[in-house]
Scaffold this motif. Sequence first.
Motif, PDB file in Angstrom:
ATOM      1  N   MET A   1      41.580  10.735  33.863  1.00  0.00           N
ATOM      2  CA  MET A   1      41.257   9.920  32.710  1.00  0.00           C
ATOM      3  C   MET A   1      40.005   9.093  33.012  1.00  0.00           C
ATOM      4  O   MET A   1      39.516   9.089  34.131  1.00  0.00           O
ATOM      5  CB  MET A   1      42.442   9.021  32.373  1.00  0.00           C
ATOM      6  N   PRO A   2      39.510   8.359  32.053  1.00  0.00           N
ATOM      7  CA  PRO A   2      38.261   7.622  32.229  1.00  0.00           C
ATOM      8  C   PRO A   2      38.328   6.581  33.345  1.00  0.00           C
ATOM      9  O   PRO A   2      39.361   5.965  33.576  1.00  0.00           O
ATOM     10  CB  PRO A   2      38.055   6.932  30.883  1.00  0.00           C
ATOM     11  N   SER A   3      37.205   6.408  33.988  1.00  0.00           N
ATOM     12  CA  SER A   3      37.061   5.407  35.035  1.00  0.00           C
ATOM     13  C   SER A   3      35.810   4.596  34.725  1.00  0.00           C
ATOM     14  O   SER A   3      34.720   5.159  34.573  1.00  0.00           O
ATOM     15  CB  SER A   3      36.928   6.088  36.390  1.00  0.00           C
ATOM     16  N   ILE A   4      35.970   3.290  34.631  1.00  0.00           N
ATOM     17  CA  ILE A   4      34.852   2.399  34.306  1.00  0.00           C
ATOM     18  C   ILE A   4      34.640   1.483  35.505  1.00  0.00           C
ATOM     19  O   ILE A   4      35.576   0.838  35.973  1.00  0.00           O
ATOM     20  CB  ILE A   4      35.149   1.578  33.040  1.00  0.00           C
ATOM     21  N   GLU A   5      33.408   1.414  35.988  1.00  0.00           N
ATOM     22  CA  GLU A   5      33.088   0.585  37.144  1.00  0.00           C
ATOM     23  C   GLU A   5      32.078  -0.474  36.722  1.00  0.00           C
ATOM     24  O   GLU A   5      31.057  -0.151  36.107  1.00  0.00           O
ATOM     25  CB  GLU A   5      32.516   1.464  38.252  1.00  0.00           C
ATOM     26  N   ILE A   6      32.369  -1.715  37.046  1.00  0.00           N
ATOM     27  CA  ILE A   6      31.497  -2.830  36.709  1.00  0.00           C
ATOM     28  C   ILE A   6      31.101  -3.517  38.010  1.00  0.00           C
ATOM     29  O   ILE A   6      31.971  -3.880  38.806  1.00  0.00           O
ATOM     30  CB  ILE A   6      32.219  -3.825  35.776  1.00  0.00           C
ATOM     31  N   GLN A   7      29.817  -3.692  38.216  1.00  0.00           N
ATOM     32  CA  GLN A   7      29.341  -4.369  39.415  1.00  0.00           C
ATOM     33  C   GLN A   7      28.816  -5.746  39.027  1.00  0.00           C
ATOM     34  O   GLN A   7      28.056  -5.878  38.063  1.00  0.00           O
ATOM     35  CB  GLN A   7      28.251  -3.549  40.082  1.00  0.00           C
ATOM     36  N   VAL A   8      29.233  -6.761  39.779  1.00  0.00           N
ATOM     37  CA  VAL A   8      28.808  -8.139  39.546  1.00  0.00           C
ATOM     38  C   VAL A   8      28.444  -8.770  40.884  1.00  0.00           C
ATOM     39  O   VAL A   8      28.889  -8.316  41.936  1.00  0.00           O
ATOM     40  CB  VAL A   8      29.913  -8.972  38.850  1.00  0.00           C
ATOM     41  N   LEU A   9      27.631  -9.797  40.843  1.00  0.00           N
ATOM     42  CA  LEU A   9      27.325 -10.519  42.068  1.00  0.00           C
ATOM     43  C   LEU A   9      28.531 -11.350  42.485  1.00  0.00           C
ATOM     44  O   LEU A   9      29.207 -11.959  41.647  1.00  0.00           O
ATOM     45  CB  LEU A   9      26.110 -11.423  41.871  1.00  0.00           C
ATOM     46  N   GLU A  10      28.802 -11.359  43.787  1.00  0.00           N
ATOM     47  CA  GLU A  10      29.943 -12.096  44.314  1.00  0.00           C
ATOM     48  C   GLU A  10      29.859 -13.577  43.938  1.00  0.00           C
ATOM     49  O   GLU A  10      28.780 -14.144  43.823  1.00  0.00           O
ATOM     50  CB  GLU A  10      30.008 -11.959  45.837  1.00  0.00           C
ATOM     51  N   GLY A  11      31.018 -14.164  43.674  1.00  0.00           N
ATOM     52  CA  GLY A  11      31.095 -15.589  43.418  1.00  0.00           C
ATOM     53  C   GLY A  11      30.757 -16.026  42.002  1.00  0.00           C
ATOM     54  O   GLY A  11      30.723 -17.218  41.720  1.00  0.00           O
ATOM     55  N   VAL A  12      30.485 -15.086  41.121  1.00  0.00           N
ATOM     56  CA  VAL A  12      30.126 -15.443  39.746  1.00  0.00           C
ATOM     57  C   VAL A  12      31.360 -15.479  38.846  1.00  0.00           C
ATOM     58  O   VAL A  12      31.472 -16.338  37.973  1.00  0.00           O
ATOM     59  CB  VAL A  12      29.062 -14.469  39.184  1.00  0.00           C
ATOM     60  N   PHE A  13      32.294 -14.581  39.078  1.00  0.00           N
ATOM     61  CA  PHE A  13      33.505 -14.493  38.259  1.00  0.00           C
ATOM     62  C   PHE A  13      34.731 -14.684  39.144  1.00  0.00           C
ATOM     63  O   PHE A  13      34.838 -14.056  40.201  1.00  0.00           O
ATOM     64  CB  PHE A  13      33.584 -13.133  37.552  1.00  0.00           C
ATOM     65  N   ASP A  14      35.661 -15.530  38.698  1.00  0.00           N
ATOM     66  CA  ASP A  14      36.895 -15.719  39.461  1.00  0.00           C
ATOM     67  C   ASP A  14      37.930 -14.675  39.034  1.00  0.00           C
ATOM     68  O   ASP A  14      37.657 -13.833  38.167  1.00  0.00           O
ATOM     69  CB  ASP A  14      37.437 -17.149  39.314  1.00  0.00           C
ATOM     70  N   ALA A  15      39.092 -14.716  39.651  1.00  0.00           N
ATOM     71  CA  ALA A  15      40.130 -13.708  39.388  1.00  0.00           C
ATOM     72  C   ALA A  15      40.546 -13.691  37.920  1.00  0.00           C
ATOM     73  O   ALA A  15      40.768 -12.623  37.340  1.00  0.00           O
ATOM     74  CB  ALA A  15      41.337 -13.957  40.278  1.00  0.00           C
ATOM     75  N   GLU A  16      40.632 -14.857  37.300  1.00  0.00           N
ATOM     76  CA  GLU A  16      41.009 -14.926  35.882  1.00  0.00           C
ATOM     77  C   GLU A  16      39.939 -14.284  34.999  1.00  0.00           C
ATOM     78  O   GLU A  16      40.257 -13.555  34.053  1.00  0.00           O
ATOM     79  CB  GLU A  16      41.228 -16.383  35.473  1.00  0.00           C
ATOM     80  N   ASP A  17      38.670 -14.560  35.298  1.00  0.00           N
ATOM     81  CA  ASP A  17      37.566 -13.935  34.553  1.00  0.00           C
ATOM     82  C   ASP A  17      37.629 -12.415  34.675  1.00  0.00           C
ATOM     83  O   ASP A  17      37.474 -11.689  33.693  1.00  0.00           O
ATOM     84  CB  ASP A  17      36.204 -14.389  35.091  1.00  0.00           C
ATOM     85  N   LYS A  18      37.854 -11.939  35.896  1.00  0.00           N
ATOM     86  CA  LYS A  18      37.892 -10.496  36.134  1.00  0.00           C
ATOM     87  C   LYS A  18      39.054  -9.842  35.396  1.00  0.00           C
ATOM     88  O   LYS A  18      38.894  -8.760  34.823  1.00  0.00           O
ATOM     89  CB  LYS A  18      37.958 -10.198  37.630  1.00  0.00           C
ATOM     90  N   ALA A  19      40.197 -10.503  35.378  1.00  0.00           N
ATOM     91  CA  ALA A  19      41.347  -9.959  34.640  1.00  0.00           C
ATOM     92  C   ALA A  19      41.011  -9.845  33.155  1.00  0.00           C
ATOM     93  O   ALA A  19      41.338  -8.848  32.509  1.00  0.00           O
ATOM     94  CB  ALA A  19      42.577 -10.831  34.861  1.00  0.00           C
ATOM     95  N   SER A  20      40.346 -10.856  32.622  1.00  0.00           N
ATOM     96  CA  SER A  20      39.954 -10.832  31.214  1.00  0.00           C
ATOM     97  C   SER A  20      38.947  -9.720  30.940  1.00  0.00           C
ATOM     98  O   SER A  20      39.040  -9.014  29.926  1.00  0.00           O
ATOM     99  CB  SER A  20      39.359 -12.186  30.819  1.00  0.00           C
ATOM    100  N   ILE A  21      37.988  -9.544  31.837  1.00  0.00           N
ATOM    101  CA  ILE A  21      37.004  -8.470  31.675  1.00  0.00           C
ATOM    102  C   ILE A  21      37.705  -7.117  31.661  1.00  0.00           C
ATOM    103  O   ILE A  21      37.433  -6.275  30.800  1.00  0.00           O
ATOM    104  CB  ILE A  21      35.939  -8.530  32.795  1.00  0.00           C
ATOM    105  N   ILE A  22      38.603  -6.895  32.615  1.00  0.00           N
ATOM    106  CA  ILE A  22      39.320  -5.620  32.693  1.00  0.00           C
ATOM    107  C   ILE A  22      40.100  -5.357  31.408  1.00  0.00           C
ATOM    108  O   ILE A  22      40.032  -4.266  30.835  1.00  0.00           O
ATOM    109  CB  ILE A  22      40.250  -5.595  33.925  1.00  0.00           C
ATOM    110  N   THR A  23      40.823  -6.358  30.941  1.00  0.00           N
ATOM    111  CA  THR A  23      41.611  -6.201  29.712  1.00  0.00           C
ATOM    112  C   THR A  23      40.720  -5.906  28.515  1.00  0.00           C
ATOM    113  O   THR A  23      40.978  -4.975  27.744  1.00  0.00           O
ATOM    114  CB  THR A  23      42.443  -7.472  29.454  1.00  0.00           C
TER     115      THR A  23
END
Length: 72
Positions: A1-23
């Motif tokens: 199935m589809p795979s989406i990869e997002i690259q970000v600079l370390e320290g810009v997004f916390d775990a909550e931000d990342k969970a929201s992005i994934i959702t």
Amino acid sequence: MPSIEIQVLEGVFDAEDKASIITRVTEAFGSVAGDTIARGTSVRILDVQSGAWGYAGNILTTEDALAMRAKG
């Protein structure tokens, strides 16, 4: 199935931000591809070390990305 990869600079997004992005990315993809495909979609967020990212020939740091994010 589809795979989406997002690259970000370390320290810009916390775990909550990342969970929201994934959702939200999964939901957005599903709105186009359909619910069945959305349920099989994998989203990964990869942190890139500060200073290891270049844009238009310029080196980006975590501080640069945080300043961009603060601008909205």
